[in-house]
Design a protein around this motif. Sequence first.
Motif, PDB file in Angstrom:
ATOM      1  N   ASP A 143       4.496  -6.584   6.694  1.00  0.00           N
ATOM      2  CA  ASP A 143       3.417  -5.899   6.843  1.00  0.00           C
ATOM      3  C   ASP A 143       2.120  -7.044   6.565  1.00  0.00           C
ATOM      4  N   PRO A 144       1.065  -7.075   7.587  1.00  0.00           N
ATOM      5  CA  PRO A 144       0.151  -7.939   7.431  1.00  0.00           C
ATOM      6  C   PRO A 144      -1.174  -7.463   7.170  1.00  0.00           C
ATOM      7  N   ARG A 145      -1.760  -8.021   6.172  1.00  0.00           N
ATOM      8  CA  ARG A 145      -3.234  -7.568   5.734  1.00  0.00           C
ATOM      9  C   ARG A 145      -4.085  -8.656   5.619  1.00  0.00           C
ATOM     10  N   PHE A 146      -5.246  -8.490   5.490  1.00  0.00           N
ATOM     11  CA  PHE A 146      -6.409  -9.496   5.246  1.00  0.00           C
ATOM     12  C   PHE A 146      -6.456  -9.774   3.680  1.00  0.00           C
ATOM     13  N   TYR A 148      -4.267  -8.739  -0.299  1.00  0.00           N
ATOM     14  CA  TYR A 148      -3.341  -7.849  -0.829  1.00  0.00           C
ATOM     15  C   TYR A 148      -3.521  -7.626  -2.570  1.00  0.00           C
ATOM     16  N   ARG A 149      -3.528  -6.509  -3.122  1.00  0.00           N
ATOM     17  CA  ARG A 149      -3.721  -6.167  -4.239  1.00  0.00           C
ATOM     18  C   ARG A 149      -2.313  -5.610  -4.823  1.00  0.00           C
ATOM     19  N   GLY A 150      -2.601  -5.280  -6.045  1.00  0.00           N
ATOM     20  CA  GLY A 150      -1.104  -4.489  -6.695  1.00  0.00           C
ATOM     21  C   GLY A 150      -1.168  -3.254  -5.973  1.00  0.00           C
ATOM     22  N   GLU A 151      -2.148  -2.389  -5.786  1.00  0.00           N
ATOM     23  CA  GLU A 151      -2.091  -1.204  -5.207  1.00  0.00           C
ATOM     24  C   GLU A 151      -1.535  -1.102  -3.880  1.00  0.00           C
ATOM     25  N   ASP A 152      -2.083  -2.382  -3.081  1.00  0.00           N
ATOM     26  CA  ASP A 152      -1.541  -2.352  -1.710  1.00  0.00           C
ATOM     27  C   ASP A 152       0.030  -2.480  -1.403  1.00  0.00           C
ATOM     28  N   VAL A 153       0.450  -3.320  -2.418  1.00  0.00           N
ATOM     29  CA  VAL A 153       1.960  -3.743  -2.554  1.00  0.00           C
ATOM     30  C   VAL A 153       2.591  -2.414  -2.945  1.00  0.00           C
ATOM     31  N   VAL A 154       2.079  -1.473  -3.525  1.00  0.00           N
ATOM     32  CA  VAL A 154       2.777  -0.249  -4.138  1.00  0.00           C
ATOM     33  C   VAL A 154       2.408   0.763  -2.674  1.00  0.00           C
ATOM     34  N   GLN A 155       1.533   0.708  -1.980  1.00  0.00           N
ATOM     35  CA  GLN A 155       1.409   1.518  -0.746  1.00  0.00           C
ATOM     36  C   GLN A 155       2.472   1.329   0.317  1.00  0.00           C
ATOM     37  N   THR A 156       2.574  -0.040   0.289  1.00  0.00           N
ATOM     38  CA  THR A 156       3.737  -0.373   1.611  1.00  0.00           C
ATOM     39  C   THR A 156       5.120  -0.138   1.011  1.00  0.00           C
ATOM     40  N   LEU A 157       5.205  -0.194  -0.523  1.00  0.00           N
ATOM     41  CA  LEU A 157       6.746  -0.125  -0.671  1.00  0.00           C
ATOM     42  C   LEU A 157       7.184   1.398  -0.712  1.00  0.00           C
ATOM     43  N   GLU A 158       5.827   2.230  -1.102  1.00  0.00           N
ATOM     44  CA  GLU A 158       5.948   3.889  -0.889  1.00  0.00           C
ATOM     45  C   GLU A 158       6.431   4.251   0.589  1.00  0.00           C
ATOM     46  N   ARG A 159       5.676   3.606   1.472  1.00  0.00           N
ATOM     47  CA  ARG A 159       5.816   3.882   3.011  1.00  0.00           C
ATOM     48  C   ARG A 159       7.290   3.647   3.219  1.00  0.00           C
ATOM     49  N   TYR A 166      14.867   4.225  -2.635  1.00  0.00           N
ATOM     50  CA  TYR A 166      14.418   3.355  -3.516  1.00  0.00           C
ATOM     51  C   TYR A 166      15.383   2.374  -3.935  1.00  0.00           C
ATOM     52  N   PRO A 167      15.317   1.017  -4.097  1.00  0.00           N
ATOM     53  CA  PRO A 167      16.159  -0.018  -4.585  1.00  0.00           C
ATOM     54  C   PRO A 167      16.255   0.108  -5.829  1.00  0.00           C
ATOM     55  N   ARG A 168      17.511  -0.239  -6.382  1.00  0.00           N
ATOM     56  CA  ARG A 168      17.843  -0.473  -7.823  1.00  0.00           C
ATOM     57  C   ARG A 168      16.869  -1.532  -8.540  1.00  0.00           C
TER      58      ARG A 168
END
Length: 268
Positions: A143-146, A148-159, A166-168
């Motif tokens: 996932d490319p972005r200009f 990244y913040r913590g909430e952006d990582v969470v958004q990608t993981l949720e998707r 969900y992984p262990r």
Amino acid sequence: MDTLQGDWKVSTRRACAVLRIDRSLYVYTSKRGTQAELTQWIKEICETRLRYGYRHVHVLLKRDGWAVNPKRVYRLYKELGMQLRNKVPKRRVKAKVREDRRPATHNNDTWAMDFVHDQLATGRKIRILTVIDTFSPFSPATDPRFSYRGEDVVQTLERICGQMGYPRSIRVDQGTEFVSRDLDLWAYQKGVVLDFSRPGKPTDNSFIESFNGKFRTECLNTHWFMSLDDARTKMEVWRKDYNPASQHPSVYVAVSNKVSCSSVCPAS
């Protein structure tokens, strides 16, 4: 000793005198607990008191009535892999703090993720979040972005977790996005353990390092990216092409059998 007593019908005292063995040595019974019991007790202490070193463990053992030498506690403590890693901030509740890694045994057991840096044709920098399943190894996202913040990582993981589950645990480095409060709160709510690499030890996350090398050689170094959308499209094409060849044999066979059956057997 038992053979001598059985064959010659002599007493224990007589047999010890003949063999020149002290009788107290023969009849002695150890009062010390077994190694397995002590090992299990140390493990239970470390599982409930994550920041205790072997000296604190030794103090608790003495309180519980174990007459054990601290050097013996240290040896068993090391054999169990309970040495403390670098101290993690209190806020990172879901951080793994002990060296108890084990190989992944099934899909979604352990993921690994990291960032890769590149740029558009205009020279503007982009960051790509790469994620793989260490068992398959299947990549659910590049996932490319200009930025990244913590909430952006969470958004990608949720998707991607909405598609794959969900992984262990997830192996990550000490980057600011991964040690953020947002990611730690998400991991706590979803029951995911964040397994942090030691600073300066990229081999702790070797799976994602290997994947990123292939990603850079086969995708980033062979394309010009005109825009962020263009980069996202080209990276997605590469990821879909990479995944079938990288799947674990059991996954690949299951998918192949399903495709073969659907092509041969018409739907009823």
